[in-house]
Design a protein around this motif. Sequence first.
Motif, PDB file in Angstrom:
ATOM      1  N   THR A   1      14.512  53.657  49.140  1.00 35.27           N
ATOM      2  CA  THR A   1      15.776  53.023  49.515  1.00 35.27           C
ATOM      3  C   THR A   1      16.141  51.942  48.502  1.00 35.27           C
ATOM      4  OG1 THR A   1      14.785  51.264  50.830  1.00 35.27           O
ATOM      5  CG2 THR A   1      15.186  53.382  51.929  1.00 35.27           C
ATOM      6  N   ILE A   2      17.351  51.408  48.651  1.00 37.89           N
ATOM      7  CA  ILE A   2      17.804  50.327  47.784  1.00 37.89           C
ATOM      8  C   ILE A   2      16.938  49.081  47.972  1.00 37.89           C
ATOM      9  CG2 ILE A   2      19.489  49.400  49.426  1.00 37.89           C
ATOM     10  CD1 ILE A   2      21.381  48.959  47.076  1.00 37.89           C
ATOM     11  N   TYR A   3      16.357  48.937  49.171  1.00 38.36           N
ATOM     12  CA  TYR A   3      15.472  47.795  49.434  1.00 38.36           C
ATOM     13  C   TYR A   3      14.165  47.932  48.652  1.00 38.36           C
ATOM     14  CZ  TYR A   3      18.791  47.006  53.203  1.00 38.36           C
ATOM     15  OH  TYR A   3      19.946  46.785  53.910  1.00 38.36           O
TER      16      TYR A   3
ATOM     17  N   VAL B   1      19.122  42.664  46.923  1.00 36.07           N
ATOM     18  CA  VAL B   1      19.757  43.935  47.266  1.00 36.07           C
ATOM     19  C   VAL B   1      21.191  43.967  46.736  1.00 36.07           C
ATOM     20  CG1 VAL B   1      20.584  45.355  49.185  1.00 36.07           C
ATOM     21  CG2 VAL B   1      18.303  44.308  49.297  1.00 36.07           C
ATOM     22  N   THR B   2      21.856  42.820  46.789  1.00 35.93           N
ATOM     23  CA  THR B   2      23.235  42.745  46.284  1.00 35.93           C
ATOM     24  C   THR B   2      23.295  43.043  44.793  1.00 35.93           C
ATOM     25  OG1 THR B   2      23.828  41.090  47.954  1.00 35.93           O
ATOM     26  CG2 THR B   2      25.244  41.243  46.014  1.00 35.93           C
TER      27      THR B   2
ATOM     28  N   SER C   1      22.662  46.689  44.174  1.00 30.16           N
ATOM     29  CA  SER C   1      23.848  47.460  44.544  1.00 30.16           C
ATOM     30  C   SER C   1      24.917  47.359  43.459  1.00 30.16           C
ATOM     31  CB  SER C   1      24.406  46.977  45.876  1.00 30.16           C
ATOM     32  OG  SER C   1      25.594  47.664  46.206  1.00 30.16           O
ATOM     33  N   LYS C   2      25.121  46.147  42.939  1.00 30.53           N
ATOM     34  CA  LYS C   2      26.120  45.953  41.886  1.00 30.53           C
ATOM     35  C   LYS C   2      25.742  46.709  40.619  1.00 30.53           C
ATOM     36  CE  LYS C   2      28.138  41.490  43.173  1.00 30.53           C
ATOM     37  NZ  LYS C   2      28.390  40.089  42.742  1.00 30.53           N
TER      38      LYS C   2
ATOM     39  N   ASN D   1      26.433  50.314  40.981  1.00 25.81           N
ATOM     40  CA  ASN D   1      27.866  50.612  41.009  1.00 25.81           C
ATOM     41  C   ASN D   1      28.591  50.109  39.766  1.00 25.81           C
ATOM     42  OD1 ASN D   1      28.231  51.905  43.665  1.00 25.81           O
ATOM     43  ND2 ASN D   1      27.400  49.973  44.439  1.00 25.81           N
TER      44      ASN D   1
ATOM     45  N   PRO E   1      20.830  57.806  46.020  1.00 31.37           N
ATOM     46  CA  PRO E   1      21.695  57.230  47.057  1.00 31.37           C
ATOM     47  C   PRO E   1      22.336  58.318  47.906  1.00 31.37           C
ATOM     48  CG  PRO E   1      22.770  57.143  44.925  1.00 31.37           C
ATOM     49  CD  PRO E   1      21.360  57.606  44.664  1.00 31.37           C
TER      50      PRO E   1
ATOM     51  N   ARG F   1      27.767  56.362  50.226  1.00 37.01           N
ATOM     52  CA  ARG F   1      28.222  55.648  49.028  1.00 37.01           C
ATOM     53  C   ARG F   1      29.727  55.821  48.841  1.00 37.01           C
ATOM     54  NH1 ARG F   1      26.183  56.918  42.980  1.00 37.01           N
ATOM     55  NH2 ARG F   1      26.719  58.988  43.711  1.00 37.01           N
TER      56      ARG F   1
ATOM     57  N   THR G   1      31.498  53.552  51.316  1.00 41.19           N
ATOM     58  CA  THR G   1      31.332  52.136  51.003  1.00 41.19           C
ATOM     59  C   THR G   1      32.153  51.727  49.792  1.00 41.19           C
ATOM     60  OG1 THR G   1      29.095  52.179  51.889  1.00 41.19           O
ATOM     61  CG2 THR G   1      29.646  50.343  50.426  1.00 41.19           C
ATOM     62  N   THR G   2      32.131  52.554  48.748  1.00 40.72           N
ATOM     63  CA  THR G   2      32.742  52.172  47.469  1.00 40.72           C
ATOM     64  C   THR G   2      34.153  52.695  47.292  1.00 40.72           C
ATOM     65  OG1 THR G   2      31.862  54.134  46.354  1.00 40.72           O
ATOM     66  CG2 THR G   2      30.477  52.161  46.376  1.00 40.72           C
TER      67      THR G   2
END
Length: 343
Positions: A3-5, A15-16, A19-20, A23, A47, A52, A55-56
């Motif tokens: 996961t992203i975590y 995590v932010t 994520s950035k 993306n 992902p 995704r 969200t995006t």
Amino acid sequence: MVTIYDIAKKTGYSVTTVSKALNNYADVSQKARKTILDAVEEMGYLPNSHARTLTTKKSWTIGVIFIESLGVGMKHPFFSSVIESFRKNVEMLGYDLLFASRMINNQKKSYLEQFKYRGVDGVVIVSSLFNDKQVKELMESTIPTVVIDLHSSESAVVKSDNFDGSYKAVDYLYSLGHRNMAHIAGHATTFAGQERLNGFLTSTKSLGLDIPDEYIVNGDYFSRKGGYEAMKKLLALPHLPTAVYAAGDELAIGAMQAIKDAGYSVPEDFSIVGFDDIDISQFVNPPLTTIRQNTDVLGKEAAELLLQQINSRQKVNDSIVVPVELVIRDSCKALVQTESSPS
């Protein structure tokens, strides 16, 4: 499942930030981005595409228009190398490529209709032709676009310095003592063909060389056959050139074959310079002196320019010109005595 975590824990970034980076936000440092992307590859993070997209507000798909005039498609040595570089640079950020088809539900549609239907985030256009109306329509739309190897005021552009490449070729032949230079040109409908011809004419004029009209021969769409037929026309002239600059390596290779078939030799009788530095150019006999286009940089710059538009949701018409370089091999010979211009 990674996961992203997990990525955040391994890299030490929040995590932010992860994520950035995933993306492609601009406010993430190159060091952080590289660390995160390396961890993504190492850990096999994938992902969830549906989540995704929600969200995006992106489809994470980039459309590809690929137009070349020889009919060989993705086998084209120059364009395929550029597309491969582009693919690598967008794929690492999670984008997929969608090659254009003009058929939707068995009905013929325009490129613009196709990509609107598919909901692509942007389009990369690889084309050598000026006059495709559907490509022009797409470039004038609100969909982010980047064009490779073509001029446009309606789209972002990445291109090689074709004009300077011709200067480099002519200057090199001049330094070897050649004054009777011919040019096998690309088709007049192609941007590269026009730019390279303009560079040849401008550089020879600046050196005080008088180039007869019959020394400029059309090589059609950069094919070996085109180069072969063009060289046959030059060989039929009463006053032969000592050097030939061809607007593409395939043209140059075709010209070399015509020279050999006529009983002459390269470089003993004719010096030859090409343009592109496709892989085969170093393996022909003799290895071809040529102008190298940096396909890796072309693809990378095109990817960055398109992603910038996608992320900012703002279309731009910036133009990036990628330098070229002369690659000296064995297809050119220095003249013992400087030749005078042909009468």
